[in-house]
Motif scaffolding. Structure first.
Motif, mmCIF file in Angstrom:
data_model
loop_
_atom_site.group_PDB
_atom_site.id
_atom_site.type_symbol
_atom_site.label_atom_id
_atom_site.label_comp_id
_atom_site.label_asym_id
_atom_site.label_seq_id
_atom_site.Cartn_x
_atom_site.Cartn_y
_atom_site.Cartn_z
ATOM 1 N N MET A 288 -6.144 -11.938 -6.726
ATOM 2 C CA MET A 288 -5.027 -12.694 -7.299
ATOM 3 C C MET A 288 -5.543 -13.818 -8.190
ATOM 4 S SD MET A 288 -2.490 -13.062 -4.063
ATOM 5 C CE MET A 288 -2.017 -11.640 -3.086
ATOM 6 N N THR B 94 -0.444 -9.329 -8.919
ATOM 7 C CA THR B 94 0.207 -10.495 -8.329
ATOM 8 C C THR B 94 -0.231 -11.772 -9.052
ATOM 9 O OG1 THR B 94 0.198 -9.321 -6.222
ATOM 10 C CG2 THR B 94 0.634 -11.682 -6.140
ATOM 11 N N LEU B 125 1.852 -5.624 -1.845
ATOM 12 C CA LEU B 125 2.524 -5.780 -3.144
ATOM 13 C C LEU B 125 4.014 -5.527 -2.971
ATOM 14 C CD1 LEU B 125 1.855 -5.941 -6.357
ATOM 15 C CD2 LEU B 125 2.366 -3.503 -6.274
ATOM 16 N N ARG B 128 5.816 -8.194 -0.942
ATOM 17 C CA ARG B 128 6.138 -9.398 -1.726
ATOM 18 C C ARG B 128 7.153 -9.102 -2.828
ATOM 19 N NH1 ARG B 128 0.377 -10.129 -1.400
ATOM 20 N NH2 ARG B 128 -0.021 -11.633 0.237
ATOM 21 N N VAL B 130 6.497 -7.996 -5.856
ATOM 22 C CA VAL B 130 5.992 -8.472 -7.148
ATOM 23 C C VAL B 130 6.488 -7.509 -8.230
ATOM 24 C CG1 VAL B 130 3.911 -8.963 -8.484
ATOM 25 C CG2 VAL B 130 3.921 -9.348 -6.009
#
Lengths: 616, 356
Positions: A288, B94, B125, B128, B130
């Motif tokens: 990330m 993300t 993923l 969340r 995203v």
């Protein structure tokens, strides 16, 4: 009380001791994890600090929530020597499980406060032991037995305050600054402190080590390294943090979360100028960070050994694809899980060359809470300037213990976002090639995803690529790109903070320290001087090494590299970098998980010097 | 790339709503095996993006490792791309989204990249939500390493070298639905008529959209006995419906009998019409979707179409609470708190400071 019979005291002992040492002592408190001793110990530390006397606190805690033994050591030293020491002057033994060992470790002339009911070993008469009925004293104050357990430690705060001469008013202020908002808790704790204080005044003589008011801490702050690092990131303009919980780095991310929530979220709209995510693991955390950094955010993560190992593949990617990233490694000791709550500097080699293939990284070594704050900002500038990961090598001792410092200075400089070409600049330059070394410093230019300019886009990959970021398996191109990356690493030598050198005239011997090891150096050098050995000192602040490091090594006959790992990792890096000077390098190694102390350094340097004489 | 030489100015290629031609959506020449299903998907992406009139600079292509993950080089050359490490594209996505929420993200993965090494990041993923279009170019084998089974290989399928797969497959669509993904579709590289509208719909969805595309590997998994060969998939493809994508503000032109069509409205106002084939299928019913997938597995067929949709699922960025402007675009004065903030914090750490 029967237990009192063990106490080596009578009425006569209530008078002051004859040899009194002022503002130079070690207080060691042994308790049970989760018993609320943290507040008690912090109160003592803060009160001494408020009396104007330099002080440090080290928490030796287990990897456990409640029930296992824990120790807290407070060192008071008005000359500012605040590293760990191996011996203590005053012991508070509250944990029956460890009391026998704790007490046995106390030397002649020391004072021990032991909770009543803990069996006492046979002791030589030159050790003073005070048995204090903490439970009995706290009983009338706190009727609730459950609550009592959490307040009982405040009894020893009062007792110690009397023994060492800590101002009761400062104890009260310190307690207030910790519990001020919890009125009921404050009252209970205050009453317990007073009960301890009154008991001690009545029954116990002052200790031969005392604390006297000074003005050496005026205006100073007390702060943990991890909190300082979080502040640095905050003022460095961090926009994205991704992390996975791991001791001893969690408190960095959590402190940052607190500050960001408070200072970077609009109280009206609720909108934040940051994002912080708890990732599913450290691989995702660094992934990330790279994604965000690639897309133009100031992104960071914080971790420790095991998590750092997991990040390795991505760190190599970031090196090769040239993506900025800031990674804090709050080092703990051991391969594998090791001792999760003990300190070390054992990740140096794995960090310097993190990931497969030819990789080498930029490391910073914060040696104080100020450094944590400064590097919290500078690491971003450096990562973006160099377009590469910057690994900040802190450790548990620095990160999780409080240190004294001057208040941090507000950054006067703007940030450095490095070589980024805007659409307007793209119009001006004839060609944009993502990985072309235009300036000869090995650092290419980059664009930021989302830029509209038709020439802005490029393809980022971890596979072989040429100057235009195109896929290639060409041998010449691969080698050329790797040579440029090596050139960039050379550039980093002068961009990263240089060493701090204290040269003693005519000294043949140099000492080299870095990170939290530096705390013991002043004291060690002073003692070596007393033993007739003058030393120069270099505080190393970054890898790759600044040219001044080489000059320092060249100017000394022998250099002792002091580090907290088994394998002399920093010495290895120095030898690799300066093979011609390698014969001058000696090592002082410390790797038991406890912070290094000055005496260990002195002993090993003197031993080394004796060997030198014999060899001649 | 230059336009083909046989084109005359009078036959100028058609431009889309943002003034770009189909050629503007192409990329480098594919280096995959001739006839690879992935190249057919690439074509569908190029056409879908052209027809939608996507602006290349507003889209980022992301991928992991494998044959499928190479394909972002073969379309939309004017878009930024991030070809990450194996199985970790979701974390990159993300981060990119957080730095620049204006970027549309198109992630290309494969069954190895997603169902094995990347299964953890894939699930998180989705958890969340995203906003990423997550395409799985699913062929049941590891192509680049020459034909090992992947975790989506069907039970009993045969490898080229003769081994039989003894493990049950991971159904990535069922997993996505279970995880609450707001857009889950399955399609076939050999059915661009279905794939293209599904890709457009996925791009119009706000949140993670998963499109699992059966994409036969012509070199290592196209033989007799393989359940992911072109012929086998074509024969066992069981489309749920005919899919049509209608951009926002465009009227529905086709006439349908009442009850013949289901319509799904997506976040940006675009719609998907699903024309009934054999049985009625409600893509809003996640439970029914799971049953349908399980039955298809037992029958040895591949149901394709829009399996599940929930256009109302709260978007990830709303939950993170970021400002409207991309975080990456914020100037220093918006991200460095003023001097008084540092002074306030320092005061709290000073000796004898008041409680915080």
């Amino acid at each position: 009380m029967a237990a009192l019979a063990f106490s080596h005291e009578g009425d006569s002992s209530l008078s002051a001791p004859t040899h009194v040492r002022i503002n130079d002592c070690n207080l060691h408190v042994a308790t049970v994890n989760g018993s609320g001793s943290q507040t008690a110990n912090a109160t003592l530390l803060r009160a001494i600090f408020q009396m104007g006397v330099p002080v440090s606190g080290k928490n030796l805690f287990p990897s456990n929530i409640a029930g296992l033994p824990t120790w807290f050591t407070i060192r008071v030293n008005e000359r500012g020597h605040l590293a760990r020491t191996r011996t203590n002057d005053v012991l508070v033994a509250m944990n029956p499980e460890t009391a026998a060992d704790d007490i046995a470790a106390m030397g002649p002339g020391t004072v021990t406060v032991v909770n009543a009911g803990i069996p006492l070993p046979e002791l030589p008469s030159d050790r003073t032991v005070h048995v204090v009925p903490c439970g009995k004293l706290v009983e009338p104050i706190v009727p609730d037995a459950k609550l009592r357990k959490l307040v009982v430690n405040m009894i020893y705060v009062g007792v110690v305050a009397h023994l060492l001469g800590i101002d009761a008013e400062e104890i009260d202020r310190a307690l207030g600054s910790q519990l001020g908002r919890k009125q009921k808790a404050l009252e209970l704790n205050r009453a317990a402190v007073n009960a301890g204080l009154e008991y001690a005044r009545e029954h116990l003589p002052p200790a031969p080590v005392r604390i006297e008011r000074r003005s050496l801490t005026d205006g100073k702050i007390l702060i943990e390294g991890n909190t300082a690092a979080a502040l640095g990131a905050l003022f460095g303009g961090v926009t994205f943090v991704s992390w996975y919980p791991i001791t001893p780095s969690s408190s960095l991310a959590e402190a940052l979360q607190g500050y960001l929530e408070r200072y970077r979220r609009d109280p009206q709209t609720g909108e934040a100028t940051y994002a912080i995510l708890q990732a599913e693991d450290e691989i995702a955390a660094i992934g990330m960070v790279l994604g965000a950094s690639w897309a133009g955010a100031r992104a960071m993560t914080a971790t420790s050994g095991p998590g750092f190992s997991l990040m390795t593949e991505f760190i190599g990617y970031a090196y090769y694809a040239e993506i900025p990233a800031v990674i804090w490694d709050i080092q703990r000791i051991g391969p594998s899980t090791g001792l999760p709550t003990r300190t070390s500097q054992g990740d140096l080699l794995s960090a310097a060359f993190s990931s497969h293939g030819d990789t080498k990284h930029v490391l910073l070594f914060p040696a104080s809470v100020e450094d944590c704050y400064q590097y919290g900002m500078q690491a971003f500038d450096l990562a973006e300037r160099l377009q590469t990961p910057v690994l900040v090598m802190s450790d548990l001792d620095l990160g999780m213990n409080v240190s004294m410092a001057e208040p941090f200075a507000y950054p006067e400089e703007p940030w450095d976002r490095g070589k980024v070409l805007t659409d307007e600049e793209l119009d001006r330059v004839k060609t944009f090639e993502r990985y072309r070394d235009v300036d000869g410093d090995g650092i290419p230019y980059r664009t930021i995803p989302g830029q509209r300019h038709p020439a802005a886009a490029y393809f980022t990959r971890g596979s072989g690529h040429d100057e235009q970021a195109r896929y290639t398996e060409s041998s010449e191109t691969y080698a050329r790109v790797m040579d440029r990356l090596a050139r960039k690493h050379e550039t980093a030598r002068r961009l990263a903070p240089g060493p701090v050198i204290d040269r003693a005239p005519h000294a043949a011997v140099g000492l080299l320290s870095f990170g939290s090891t530096a705390w013991a150096m002043d004291e060690a050098r002073e003692r070596l001087r007393e033993d007739g050995l003058e030393t120069s000192h270099l505080l190393l602040r970054a890898y790759p090494f600044h040219p001044d490091v080489r000059a320092f090594l060249a100017s000394c006959e022998r250099v002792y590299v002091v580090e907290q790992n088994r394998d002399a990792q920093m010495a290895a890096l120095l030898r690799m970098d300066m093979p011609d000077l390698a014969p001058r390098i000696r090592s002082v190694l410390h790797y038991d998980g406890l912070p290094i102390d000055a005496r260990s350094i002195v002993e090993r340097v003197l031993h080394g010097e004796r060997e030198e004489v014999v060899a001649r | 790339m230059s336009t083909p030489a046989n084109k005359t100015p009078s036959a100028a290629p058609a431009a889309n709503r943002v003034g770009l031609t189909l050629a503007d959506y192409k990329g480098a020449r594919s280096t995959l095996c001739p006839g690879c299903g992935h190249d057919a998907i690439t074509n569908s992406i190029i056409n879908a993006a052209f027809e939608l009139g996507l602006e290349p600079h507003r889209l980022a292509k992301l991928s992991g490792i494998g044959c499928s993950s190479k394909t972002p080089a073969y379309f939309m050359r004017r878009s930024f791309a991030f070809n990450a490490v194996h199985g970790r594209m979701p974390s990159i996505a993300t981060g990119v989204h957080i730095a620049n929420r204006d970027l549309q993200l198109l992630g290309i993965s494969g069954d190895g990249d997603t169902a094995s090494i990347g299964i953890g990041q894939f699930t998180h993923l989705i958890r969340r939500n995203v906003p990423v279009v997550y395409l799985i170019e699913n062929n049941g084998v590891y192509g680049l390493t020459k034909g090992q089974f992947s975790a989506t290989a069907d039970f009993g399928t045969k490898a080229k070298v003769g081994r039989t797969n003894e493990l049950m497959p991971i159904d990535l669509c069922a997993l996505a639905i279970e995880l609450g993904c707001g857009f889950v579709a399955r399609s076939f590289s050999g059915d661009p008529k279905q794939l293209r509208p599904l890709l457009k719909a996925a791009l119009a969805h706000r949140g993670t959209s998963v499109v699992d595309i059966l994409s036969p590997c012509v070199t290592f998994n196209n033989h007799e006995g393989s359940t992911k060969s072109y012929d086998h998939v074509k024969e066992h493809d069981a489309p749920l419906h005919d899919v049509t994508f209608i951009p926002p503000h465009e009227p529905i032109t086709a006439d349908y009998e009442p009850g013949e069509v289901r319509q799904v409205t997506l976040f940006d106002g675009s719609r998907v019409t699903l024309k009934k084939l054999e049985a009625d299928y409600d893509p809003h019913d996640g439970m029914a979707a799971m049953v349908t997938l399980r039955r298809a597995r037992e029958a040895g067929t591949f149901v394709t179409g829009l399996l599940y949709v929930n256009a109302q699922k709260p978007a990830f960025d709303r939950e993170v609470g970021m400002v409207e402007a991309p975080l990456a675009s914020l100037p220093l004065d918006r991200v460095r708190p003023p001097r008084r903030v540092l002074e306030e914090i320092m005061e709290a750490h000073r000796s004898g400071a008041a409680p915080r």
